[in-house]
Design an enzyme around this catalytic site. Structure first.
Site, PDB file in Angstrom:
ATOM      1  N   ASN A   8      48.156  13.468  12.928  1.00  0.00           N
ATOM      2  CA  ASN A   8      48.260  14.782  13.564  1.00  0.00           C
ATOM      3  C   ASN A   8      49.035  14.590  14.860  1.00  0.00           C
ATOM      4  OD1 ASN A   8      47.930  17.215  14.846  1.00  0.00           O
ATOM      5  ND2 ASN A   8      45.701  17.090  15.033  1.00  0.00           N
TER       6      ASN A   8
ATOM      7  N   LYS B 122      50.080  16.721  16.858  1.00  0.00           N
ATOM      8  CA  LYS B 122      49.759  17.738  17.880  1.00  0.00           C
ATOM      9  C   LYS B 122      51.062  18.270  18.501  1.00  0.00           C
ATOM     10  CE  LYS B 122      45.227  15.692  18.396  1.00  0.00           C
ATOM     11  NZ  LYS B 122      44.098  15.355  19.240  1.00  0.00           N
TER      12      LYS B 122
ATOM     13  N   HIS C 165      40.946  22.746  13.784  1.00  0.00           N
ATOM     14  CA  HIS C 165      40.843  21.590  14.691  1.00  0.00           C
ATOM     15  C   HIS C 165      40.082  22.010  15.945  1.00  0.00           C
ATOM     16  CE1 HIS C 165      41.980  18.401  17.438  1.00  0.00           C
ATOM     17  NE2 HIS C 165      42.281  17.681  16.371  1.00  0.00           N
TER      18      HIS C 165
ATOM     19  N   GLU D  58      40.598  21.522  18.941  1.00  0.00           N
ATOM     20  CA  GLU D  58      41.445  22.046  20.026  1.00  0.00           C
ATOM     21  C   GLU D  58      41.769  23.515  19.776  1.00  0.00           C
ATOM     22  OE1 GLU D  58      44.367  18.952  19.711  1.00  0.00           O
ATOM     23  OE2 GLU D  58      42.902  17.541  20.535  1.00  0.00           O
TER      24      GLU D  58
ATOM     25  N   GLU E  58      35.437  15.251  13.116  1.00  0.00           N
ATOM     26  CA  GLU E  58      36.022  14.827  14.385  1.00  0.00           C
ATOM     27  C   GLU E  58      35.080  15.197  15.526  1.00  0.00           C
ATOM     28  OE1 GLU E  58      40.566  14.362  14.067  1.00  0.00           O
ATOM     29  OE2 GLU E  58      40.179  16.398  14.660  1.00  0.00           O
TER      30      GLU E  58
ATOM     31  N   GLY F  61      40.759  11.634  21.721  1.00  0.00           N
ATOM     32  CA  GLY F  61      41.622  11.329  22.856  1.00  0.00           C
ATOM     33  C   GLY F  61      40.901  10.626  24.000  1.00  0.00           C
TER      34      GLY F  61
ATOM     35  N   SER G 222      39.849   8.875  18.227  1.00  0.00           N
ATOM     36  CA  SER G 222      40.152   7.538  18.751  1.00  0.00           C
ATOM     37  C   SER G 222      40.226   6.464  17.661  1.00  0.00           C
ATOM     38  CB  SER G 222      39.145   7.146  19.839  1.00  0.00           C
ATOM     39  OG  SER G 222      39.250   8.045  20.934  1.00  0.00           O
TER      40      SER G 222
END
Ligand code: 13P
Length: 255
Positions: free
Chosen positions: A9, A11, A95, A97, A167, A173, A213
């Site tokens: 991904n 992003k 996702h 985010e 996730e 991250g 991660s």
């Protein structure tokens, strides 16, 4: 046997030029891998060019989001039909985010999953708890809400085209991945929910990726777990060396 799936991904990274360079480098080094499904999810602007790079290879194309309507007055949005036509096989949906910054809910995730499946796309539906939810003992409630809410009206045939990505938000991250035990516990829980909804045989065929991660140093221990069927990778997918290493290491894991 579930074929592991490693998806990058990207992003909001990579211009078209940079995306072409990265896709070419990955293609060169993974051409002989057959036992792992490899997916690249560049930004919308690079989908067409990356598709040209990976045409007729062992790499599939994925998008990072879509709208649930086929077309209409939705400025700035992209539909499943457009993704299909440009050559996407996969689309990431829900996702964390997007849930955190763009107001996505279990309802919008469900709308998108339904529309993607109808168009013949394979959704990668993301689920996962925030740190405070884990610390207050609510992780499993949140995850079952994401699964139940995201899969309303999704039938037993369609579900086989769906991939789930667990996730945990606290692992994204941060450099701090869930331990293989922590991840396996959740993956097993998710498979149990799927078994209740679709039956055990079907649940055994659905792939559940881990994301958060993931790097070359932890991939083997994560996907060595019984219910972890690959990874959805952010940071480590932005360099060909680390992404290729992830793919190669996954291909060597025998369960
Ligand atoms: P990182 O691999 O950078 O933690 O990101 C994970 C992710 O969000 C993939 O969708």
């Amino acid at each position: 046997m579930r074929k592991p799936i490693i998806a990058g991904n990207w992003k909001m990274h990579k211009t078209v030029e940079e995306a072409i360079v990265l896709a070419n480098a990955i293609k060169r080094d993974v051409f002989d891998i057959e036992d792992v499904e490899i997916v690249l999810c560049p930004p919308f602007t690079s989908l067409g060019d990356v598709k040209d790079v990976i045409l007729e290879t062992n790499i599939s194309l994925g998008a990072q989001n879509m709208h649930w309507e086929a077309e209409g007055a939705k400025t700035g949005e992209i539909s499943s039909k457009m993704l299909k036509q440009i050559g996407c096989k996969y689309v990431i949906i829900g996702h964390s985010e997007r849930r955190a910054y763009f107001g996505e809910t279990n309802q919008t995730v469900n709308n998108k999953v339904g529309a993607a499946l109808k168009e013949g796309l394979f959704p990668i539906m993301c689920v996962g708890e925030k740190l405070e939810e884990r610390e207050s003992g609510k992780a499993f409630d949140i995850i079952s809400g994401h699964i139940e809410g995201g899969l309303v009206n999704i039938g037993p045939e369609e579900i086989l085209n769906l991939v789930i990505a667990y996730e945990p938000v606290w692992a994204i991250g941060t450099g701090k991945n869930a331990t293989p035990d922590q991840a396996q516990e959740v993956h097993k829980f998710i498979r149990g929910l799927l078994a209740k909804k679709y039956g055990k045989d079907t649940s055994e065929k659905i792939r559940i990726q881990y994301g958060g991660s993931v790097k070359p140093s932890n991939i083997e221990s994560l996907i060595g777990e019984k219910d972890i069927d690959g990874a959805l990778v952010g940071g480590a997918s932005l360099k060909s060396e680390s992404f290729v290493e992830l793919v190669k290491k996954s291909s060597q894991v025998v369960k």
